[in-house]
Design a protein around this motif. Structure first.
Motif, PDB file in Angstrom:
ATOM      1  N   UNK A 205     -16.958  -5.055  40.639  1.00 26.45           N
ATOM      2  CA  UNK A 205     -17.904  -5.200  41.433  1.00 26.45           C
ATOM      3  C   UNK A 205     -17.645  -6.011  42.707  1.00 26.45           C
ATOM      4  N   UNK A 206     -17.257  -5.635  43.784  1.00 26.75           N
ATOM      5  CA  UNK A 206     -16.571  -6.394  44.949  1.00 26.75           C
ATOM      6  C   UNK A 206     -18.093  -6.733  45.950  1.00 26.75           C
ATOM      7  N   UNK A 207     -18.185  -8.007  46.149  1.00 27.98           N
ATOM      8  CA  UNK A 207     -19.146  -8.436  47.203  1.00 27.98           C
ATOM      9  C   UNK A 207     -20.545  -7.415  46.846  1.00 27.98           C
ATOM     10  N   UNK A 208     -21.015  -7.497  45.644  1.00 26.79           N
ATOM     11  CA  UNK A 208     -22.376  -6.965  45.356  1.00 26.79           C
ATOM     12  C   UNK A 208     -22.359  -5.452  45.849  1.00 26.79           C
ATOM     13  N   UNK A 209     -20.942  -4.843  45.979  1.00 28.36           N
ATOM     14  CA  UNK A 209     -21.170  -3.201  46.278  1.00 28.36           C
ATOM     15  C   UNK A 209     -21.109  -2.359  45.194  1.00 28.36           C
ATOM     16  N   UNK A 210     -20.608  -1.146  45.361  1.00 28.34           N
ATOM     17  CA  UNK A 210     -20.665  -0.299  44.278  1.00 28.34           C
ATOM     18  C   UNK A 210     -19.590  -0.609  43.358  1.00 28.34           C
ATOM     19  N   UNK A 211     -19.976  -0.236  42.090  1.00 29.82           N
ATOM     20  CA  UNK A 211     -19.602  -0.439  40.996  1.00 29.82           C
ATOM     21  C   UNK A 211     -18.154   0.355  40.854  1.00 29.82           C
ATOM     22  N   UNK A 212     -17.210  -0.089  40.632  1.00 29.80           N
ATOM     23  CA  UNK A 212     -15.886   0.756  40.430  1.00 29.80           C
ATOM     24  C   UNK A 212     -15.577   0.940  38.711  1.00 29.80           C
ATOM     25  N   UNK A 213     -15.079   2.070  38.451  1.00 27.63           N
ATOM     26  CA  UNK A 213     -14.810   2.240  37.015  1.00 27.63           C
ATOM     27  C   UNK A 213     -13.319   2.820  36.829  1.00 27.63           C
ATOM     28  N   UNK A 214     -12.246   2.124  37.073  1.00 29.79           N
ATOM     29  CA  UNK A 214     -10.963   2.503  36.869  1.00 29.79           C
ATOM     30  C   UNK A 214     -10.441   3.339  35.675  1.00 29.79           C
ATOM     31  N   UNK A 215      -9.741   4.356  35.480  1.00 32.39           N
ATOM     32  CA  UNK A 215      -9.363   5.007  34.444  1.00 32.39           C
ATOM     33  C   UNK A 215      -8.224   4.585  33.828  1.00 32.39           C
ATOM     34  N   UNK A 216      -7.236   3.964  34.699  1.00 31.88           N
ATOM     35  CA  UNK A 216      -6.098   3.377  34.106  1.00 31.88           C
ATOM     36  C   UNK A 216      -6.443   1.986  33.548  1.00 31.88           C
ATOM     37  N   UNK A 217      -5.427   1.354  32.724  1.00 32.09           N
ATOM     38  CA  UNK A 217      -5.609   0.279  31.876  1.00 32.09           C
ATOM     39  C   UNK A 217      -4.294  -0.652  31.738  1.00 32.09           C
ATOM     40  N   UNK A 218      -4.433  -1.620  31.347  1.00 37.51           N
ATOM     41  CA  UNK A 218      -3.301  -2.583  30.952  1.00 37.51           C
ATOM     42  C   UNK A 218      -3.258  -2.998  29.546  1.00 37.51           C
ATOM     43  N   UNK A 219      -2.674  -2.611  28.530  1.00 35.50           N
ATOM     44  CA  UNK A 219      -2.704  -2.959  27.376  1.00 35.50           C
ATOM     45  C   UNK A 219      -2.467  -4.413  26.960  1.00 35.50           C
ATOM     46  N   UNK A 220      -3.144  -5.176  26.118  1.00 32.94           N
ATOM     47  CA  UNK A 220      -3.023  -6.395  25.757  1.00 32.94           C
ATOM     48  C   UNK A 220      -3.568  -7.400  26.843  1.00 32.94           C
ATOM     49  N   UNK A 221      -4.338  -7.098  27.691  1.00 30.85           N
ATOM     50  CA  UNK A 221      -5.184  -7.875  28.519  1.00 30.85           C
ATOM     51  C   UNK A 221      -6.142  -8.732  27.517  1.00 30.85           C
ATOM     52  N   UNK A 222      -6.340  -9.773  28.071  1.00 35.31           N
ATOM     53  CA  UNK A 222      -7.747 -10.363  27.558  1.00 35.31           C
ATOM     54  C   UNK A 222      -8.922  -9.620  27.735  1.00 35.31           C
ATOM     55  N   UNK A 223      -9.905  -9.722  26.978  1.00 36.34           N
ATOM     56  CA  UNK A 223     -11.142  -9.118  26.991  1.00 36.34           C
ATOM     57  C   UNK A 223     -12.154 -10.008  27.759  1.00 36.34           C
ATOM     58  N   UNK A 224     -13.310  -9.388  28.215  1.00 34.10           N
ATOM     59  CA  UNK A 224     -14.348 -10.104  28.782  1.00 34.10           C
ATOM     60  C   UNK A 224     -14.696  -9.825  30.211  1.00 34.10           C
ATOM     61  N   UNK A 225     -15.754 -10.794  30.989  1.00 37.70           N
ATOM     62  CA  UNK A 225     -16.150 -10.687  32.044  1.00 37.70           C
ATOM     63  C   UNK A 225     -16.002 -12.027  33.060  1.00 37.70           C
ATOM     64  N   UNK A 226     -15.331 -11.779  34.049  1.00 34.91           N
ATOM     65  CA  UNK A 226     -15.302 -13.061  34.945  1.00 34.91           C
ATOM     66  C   UNK A 226     -15.663 -12.719  36.246  1.00 34.91           C
ATOM     67  N   UNK A 227     -16.048 -13.850  37.065  1.00 33.76           N
ATOM     68  CA  UNK A 227     -16.314 -13.759  38.209  1.00 33.76           C
ATOM     69  C   UNK A 227     -15.900 -14.949  39.205  1.00 33.76           C
ATOM     70  N   UNK A 228     -15.174 -14.379  40.431  1.00 32.16           N
ATOM     71  CA  UNK A 228     -14.720 -15.405  41.104  1.00 32.16           C
ATOM     72  C   UNK A 228     -14.291 -14.801  42.643  1.00 32.16           C
ATOM     73  N   UNK A 229     -13.490 -15.451  43.437  1.00 29.25           N
ATOM     74  CA  UNK A 229     -12.954 -15.089  44.738  1.00 29.25           C
ATOM     75  C   UNK A 229     -11.942 -14.595  44.512  1.00 29.25           C
ATOM     76  N   UNK A 230     -11.531 -13.244  45.333  1.00 32.22           N
ATOM     77  CA  UNK A 230     -10.435 -12.711  45.497  1.00 32.22           C
ATOM     78  C   UNK A 230      -9.367 -13.382  46.296  1.00 32.22           C
ATOM     79  N   UNK A 231      -8.170 -13.248  45.835  1.00 31.76           N
ATOM     80  CA  UNK A 231      -7.152 -13.839  46.834  1.00 31.76           C
ATOM     81  C   UNK A 231      -5.980 -12.812  46.849  1.00 31.76           C
ATOM     82  N   UNK A 232      -5.329 -12.541  47.852  1.00 33.25           N
ATOM     83  CA  UNK A 232      -4.326 -11.256  47.831  1.00 33.25           C
ATOM     84  C   UNK A 232      -2.952 -12.131  47.598  1.00 33.25           C
TER      85      UNK A 232
END
Length: 769
Positions: A205-232
């Motif tokens: 969820x970006x800037x308290x906007x609409x929730x996005x649910x991508x179907x693609x994925x990256x195997x072996x990622x860590x699991x969990x939830x994080x909140x922070x600022x975006x940097x390109x």
């Protein structure tokens, strides 16, 4: 004659008074064995010093009388008659045995099978077929038209690793190998991989906007939830992150938005983790490849290969696995998103402007650009099967080149797996037919391998290497990778061990075809080989673990698009239609040329007396690295960052030892009799030690699996020494003088050890160090 001698021994001595020593010597064709029998007894001495002639004449010091010669004495007459009869019997026995041996020998034309009769077994090191004839035979077996039915047979919509589709393809490959008359077997593993959540989803969820649910994925990622600022961070390269640091952007706990391309997904995540980021979002930018704004990306982020939960050892069933995991697993979240999702984020970012050349009039992001990322991937165990077939050699059957291709894919995977599997099958068919019907007899063996779980990080291939590492040592002398051999048409790239560069360049000049694809291939051969054809072998290449983990000289190659990756890699859009677009509808022609190229290299390696590998190629690489290290040490010595006792002298001498050993091997080859099978085997074994002995023996394959000090990764490599010196020069907090000295000493002895092994006999070693 051996049987006759035994008969004589029994006649004269009754029971034998000797021992018999049997020396079993295996015939080089492996079909027969010869028995050499050596007698050592008192009987032999009697026949010599006290032989039959003296025993018949007891008055040897006196001249015999005429009466004695005529045998007037009855005793002498009887003795002479017995001797004459004995000689007659011995002669008869010898004649009978020789005649019987001839009768038993399979030389009667009327009793022979015509096929067996035509086989002429090799007795020396010279090949039975001229190399030009071998090339012509291969060219006759391969045509572009033959690939269409093979493509159709191995095409599949769903064949993800461990799925029923993957198992079905494995059985098809196995049946093909058996149809070609090859010896086949399978290799079963139980591996742990990450798949997307079966229920629920990954989301952000970006800037308290609409929730996005991508179907693609990256195997072996860590699991969990994080909140922070975006940097390109552009492509997520180390240089991109350094540029952000130079702009005084604090990257700690940031969620990094990066483009796909240039480096692997795993490297992007690892680079972000070094900067203290908490998560990484990866997308395909339309300015690179317009694959549709809703196309999903798939991949893995393990900085390594194989099953990361059994690092350094194989995932066989019932193995007692310790509770460990690969050091290459990321500790931060990683997720792919679509181009539409990424563009929506970039348009809203605040902060500093993007650097020139980063692709758009957007901002880099600041603390106000908050985002929440949640990853819920599921760790599952899957059974996978590698499938093998072998064409056995006629001289050194226990030495073999391995040719392999990935079989699984995220979706259709036409370029990722179908083309490579088809090339593998066509090579197996063609070479098997050459051996069966055309009289070609490879000196060494060829192993064909179909790997599973390649999309998860060369899991199938790496588990096989880990399971049979000791068996493969000094036996598997090369690996040819067939993954991605056709992804474009305007370029041709090769990544390989330096030992194989000369073979590759020569193959490019020799392989040709009357069609347009062949003409194009000839044009690639005319380009600057080092500059326009060669490229580094990357860690996400399936050939990399063979080279950097197992020390097996390896090559990976393919037709590509100039300065551009195949846009549909890591997507479910990798279909025949998309590959036709990328190649101008020339997939079959390019596949044919790729098959010729791989087959030409493999046949050259199993045909010639000596392996076509240039040990001098590493000489320049070692000297270049030593020169760079020497320059770095010289530049910082005045600042007293290193102890005065530290000298590059020993590394320079080790480099010189390798150079002398390599030149000596070249001289030995020039002076050797290539008709001597044993001599050729000794020389080839010296060549095969080079790559393996560049694997550092001082680091654990579990902690640092890619132990190759020149082409591997980790603190033990010469590149790591250079980076460590740069950290010392710039006063980086991670720089450690004592650690550098230890790594420096171990690298020096690894180079010297390789030189010693290359030199051959212990009395030939260079002890100048």
């Amino acid at each position: 004659m051996d049987q006759a001698r035994s008969t004589i021994s029994k006649i004269f001595n009754g029971e034998p008074h000797s021992y018999t020593r049997f020396n079993l010597t295996q015939n080089m064709e492996g079909d027969n064995s010869q028995v050499e029998m050596k007698l050592s007894s008192d009987m032999d001495e009697e026949v010599g010093a006290n032989g039959v002639g003296e025993r018949l004449n007891h008055n040897s010091n006196n001249k015999p009388s005429v009466a004695q010669k005529l045998g007037r004495k009855p005793k002498n007459l009887c003795f002479m008659a017995a001797t004459t009869l004995l000689i007659f019997i011995i002669g008869y026995l010898i004649g009978y045995l020789v005649h019987r041996k001839k009768d038993m020998a399979p030389t009667c034309e009327a009793s022979q099978d015509p096929i067996i009769e035509s086989v002429v077994y090799e007795t020396g090191a010279a090949p039975l077929m001229d190399w030009d004839d071998v090339k012509k035979l291969l060219a006759q077996k391969l045509t572009a038209a033959k690939f269409e039915p093979v493509f159709s047979e191995f095409s599949s919509v769903n064949h993800r690793a461990g799925s029923p589709g993957d198992e079905s393809l494995a059985n098809k490959v196995l049946n093909k190998f058996q149809e070609y008359g090859m010896k086949t077997w399978t290799d079963e593993h139980f591996v742990k991989v990450q798949d997307p959540p079966a229920s629920g989803s990954n989301r952000f969820v970006f800037r308290k906007g609409r929730e996005e649910r991508p179907e693609g994925f990256l195997s072996y990622s860590a699991n969990g939830t994080v909140t922070g600022a975006v940097s390109y961070a552009f492509y997520g390269q180390e240089s991109d992150f350094r540029l952000l640091q130079q702009k005084s952007i604090n990257l700690t706990d940031r969620v990094m938005l990066v483009r796909a391309g240039r480096i692997s997904f795993a490297e992007k995540v690892a680079n972000a983790a070094k900067m203290g980021a908490s998560a990484v979002l990866i997308y395909q930018d339309p300015s690179d490849h317009d694959i549709g704004d809703s196309t999903q990306l798939y991949g893995h982020v393990h900085m390594g290969s194989g099953d990361p939960y059994t690092p350094g050892f194989p995932s066989f069933n019932h193995t007692q696995f310790p509770p460990v995991q690969s050091s290459g697993l990321p500790k931060i979240l990683a997720q792919t998103i679509t181009a539409r999702m990424a563009t929506n984020i970039r348009k809203q970012l605040e902060g500093q402007n993007e650097p020139a050349g980063w692709g758009g009039p957007y901002k880099l992001g600041d603390e106000s650009d908050g985002i929440t990322v949640e990853v819920n991937n599921v760790l599952t165990e899957k059974k996978i099967n590698n499938v093998f077939g072998v064409i056995q050699g006629f001289v050194d059957a226990d030495r073999y080149v391995v040719i392999g291709a990935q079989r699984d894919a995220w979706g259709a995977g036409f370029a990722a797996s179908t083309v490579g599997t088809s090339v593998l099958a066509e090579l197996a068919r063609s070479i098997s037919d050459m051996v069966k019907n055309d009289g070609f007899k490879p000196r060494r063996s060829i192993v064909f391998a179909s790997w599973s779980a390649g999309e998860y990080g060369s899991v199938g291939a790496t588990e096989w290497l880990e399971g049979y590492l000791s068996s493969l040592s000094m036996k598997a002398f090369s690996y040819i990778n067939l993954d991605g051999v056709v992804t474009g048409q305007t370029g041709f790239k090769v990544a390989a061990s330096p030992l194989m560069h000369s073979l590759i360049e020569g193959t490019m000049k020799e392989v040709n075809s009357p069609d347009k694809a062949g003409t194009l291939f000839s044009q690639f051969a005319k380009r600057n080989f080092d500059l326009n054809v060669l490229e580094p072998l990357k860690s996400d290449n399936a050939a990399y673990p063979f080279l950097a983990f197992s020390g097996i000289p390896s090559v990976s190659f393919g037709f590509t698009s100039d300065n551009s990756d195949y846009p549909f890699s890591s997507t479910t859009l990798d279909t025949r239609e998309k590959l036709n677009m990328a190649t101008g509808n020339r997939v079959t022609q390019l596949a044919e040329i790729a098959t010729r190229f791989a087959g030409h290299m493999a046949l050259r390696l199993v045909h010639d007396h000596l392996l076509r590998m240039d040990v001098m190629k590493y000489n320049n690489i070692i000297r270049s690295k030593v020169s760079q290290i020497n320059g770095k040490i010289y530049s910082i010595r005045g600042r007293e960052l290193l102890p005065k006792a530290l000298t590059v002298k020993w590394l320079i001498l080790a480099s010189g030892s390798y150079s002398r050993a390599a030149r000596k091997l070249v001289e030995d080859i020039q002076k050797s009799d290539l008709e001597d099978i044993e001599m050729c085997r000794i020389l080839n074994d010296r060549i095969m030690t080079v790559e393996r002995n560049f694997l550092s023996p001082y680091v654990s394959p579990r902690e640092s699996p890619y132990r190759h000090i020149l082409l591997g990764s980790g603190p033990h490599t010469l590149n790591a020494l250079l980076n460590h010196l740069e950290d010392l020069r710039t006063d980086q907090p991670d720089a450690d003088v004592d650690l550098f000295r230890n790594q420096f000493a171990l690298a020096t002895w690894t180079v010297q050890g390789c030189a010693n092994s290359l030199a051959g006999n212990i009395w030939s070693l260079d002890n100048e160090i």
